[in-house]
Design an enzyme around this catalytic site. Structure first.
Site, PDB file in Angstrom:
ATOM      1  N   SER A  94      68.494 -16.917  59.485  1.00 34.08           N
ATOM      2  CA  SER A  94      68.250 -16.269  60.766  1.00 34.08           C
ATOM      3  C   SER A  94      66.802 -15.755  60.825  1.00 34.08           C
ATOM      4  O   SER A  94      65.875 -16.549  60.711  1.00 34.08           O
ATOM      5  CB  SER A  94      69.277 -15.165  60.990  1.00 34.08           C
ATOM      6  OG  SER A  94      69.230 -14.703  62.318  1.00 34.08           O
ATOM      7  N   ASP A 103      75.233 -22.042  68.185  1.00 33.26           N
ATOM      8  CA  ASP A 103      74.227 -21.043  67.820  1.00 33.26           C
ATOM      9  C   ASP A 103      73.104 -21.108  68.857  1.00 33.26           C
ATOM     10  O   ASP A 103      72.662 -22.204  69.213  1.00 33.26           O
ATOM     11  CB  ASP A 103      73.684 -21.363  66.420  1.00 33.26           C
ATOM     12  CG  ASP A 103      72.829 -20.252  65.829  1.00 33.26           C
ATOM     13  OD1 ASP A 103      71.982 -19.693  66.545  1.00 33.26           O
ATOM     14  OD2 ASP A 103      72.994 -19.965  64.633  1.00 33.26           O
ATOM     15  N   HIS A 157      76.552 -18.411  65.207  1.00 31.83           N
ATOM     16  CA  HIS A 157      75.492 -17.842  64.379  1.00 31.83           C
ATOM     17  C   HIS A 157      76.071 -17.059  63.201  1.00 31.83           C
ATOM     18  O   HIS A 157      76.911 -16.175  63.376  1.00 31.83           O
ATOM     19  CB  HIS A 157      74.611 -16.925  65.221  1.00 31.83           C
ATOM     20  CG  HIS A 157      73.362 -16.481  64.539  1.00 31.83           C
ATOM     21  ND1 HIS A 157      72.273 -17.301  64.366  1.00 31.83           N
ATOM     22  CD2 HIS A 157      73.015 -15.290  63.973  1.00 31.83           C
ATOM     23  CE1 HIS A 157      71.324 -16.645  63.734  1.00 31.83           C
ATOM     24  NE2 HIS A 157      71.751 -15.420  63.472  1.00 31.83           N
TER      25      HIS A 157
END
Length: 320
Positions: free
Chosen positions: A160, A257, A287
């Protein structure tokens, strides 16, 4: 949209609905961090892995904590090393955030992992985080002998925002000509501050991380740069114009995502620049899916792929 979620992952997604109540504003970040810390699972102690901490000086003479994971057994050969950067939208997360994954990588790859406690926005906007990560990377290379590190086997990774820092750090190390990297693994990376791809527009709310949260994260991270046309690639790697000369790359993203399309574009540009790249798109995955439901088969496959990618990258150096 929930109908498209992998059935194994749906219960954990619904359990995370409270996360979407967070109001990502600068004045709220201390309280949100406290709440996130309470939600964190306790670290698993592994007798095979020794965890130590080292404090070094950052670029701004700030204290920078490194968390170092290595096997307890003394191996004669020099070890590969992976610098790990945690996620959290550039505004959340801790150096202990990925203890479990870092420990597993050490166990299965027989390498050293160093996790860096980089400074968070909005208290410390760009370039604080990326410079902290570069300081940690340089420290590893500069101290390779005392750390018993093989300098030909230095890799970097993160998920991320940590994936965004990984992609940016790879560019920075290339452009500063030090140190040489053999591998990068930016997992579902946060790399495009424009936040205007079809996938970000699909995921406007919910789903752990979404267009609204993403906008807030970028705004806090970029500070006065946000919204300008002068965003450096070391802040948002999608802004780079030249991807040549980067190391072998493994990356992945879930199909649900918001970072799906920026990841696809990134992979294409790497391949077009002649960079060896391996990529996996996980259908039905949102995600951070592999963290929120570690027992799902798709999560197990994803984490196994991460570990195999690190192992392959370090072995690839031997075959040259």
């Amino acid at each position: 949209m929930k109908k498209r979620v992998n059935p194994e992952l749906l219960p954990s997604l619904e359990a995370l609905e409270t996360f979407h109540d967070f109001d990502f504003k600068p004045e709220n970040m201390p309280a949100i961090r406290e709440q996130m810390a309470e939600m964190e699972a306790p670290s698993i102690i592994d007798e095979n892995v020794r965890i130590t901490e080292e404090n070094i000086m950052g670029l701004d003479e700030n204290d920078l904590k490194l968390r170092i994971y290595r096997l307890n057994s003394n191996e004669e050969a020099l070890s590969p090393v992976l610098l790990w950067m945690h996620g959290g939208g550039y505004v959340l997360g801790t150096v202990e955030h990925d203890d479990q994954l870092c420990t597993r990588i050490v166990n299965e790859v027989h390498c050293v992992v160093v996790s860096v406690d980089y400074r968070l926005a909005p208290d410390h906007p760009y370039p604080a985080a990326i410079e902290d990560c570069y300081t940690a990377l340089k420290w590893i290379a500069d101290n390779s002998e005392s750390l018993q590190i093989d300098r030909s086997k230095i890799g970097i990774a993160g998920a991320s925002a940590g994936g965004g820092l990984t992609a940016a750090l790879s560019l920075l190390a290339r452009d500063r000509n030090y140190p040489s990297l053999c591998f990068q693994m930016p997992l579902y990376p946060m790399i495009d501050d424009r936040n205007n791809t079809p996938s970000s527009s699909e995921i406007k709310e919910g789903f752990v991380w979404n267009q609204k949260a993403n906008e807030a994260g970028w705004k806090m991270y970029l500070g006065e740069l946000h919204g300008s046309g002068d965003i450096p690639p070391y802040a948002a790697a999608a802004r780079a114009e030249d991807y040549s000369g980067l190391p072998f790359t493994y990356t992945c993203v879930g199909q649900l995502d918001p970072f799906r399309d920026e990841s696809l574009t990134y992979v294409s540009k790497l391949a077009q620049a002649g960079v060896d790249v391996e990529f996996h798109l996980y259908p039905g995955a949102y995600h951070g899916f592999e963290r929120s439901n570690q027992n799902a088969e798709i999560s197990k496959r994803a984490v196994n792929e991460y570990i195999q990618a690190v192992k392959f990258a370090f072995e690839k150096v031997n075959s040259k």
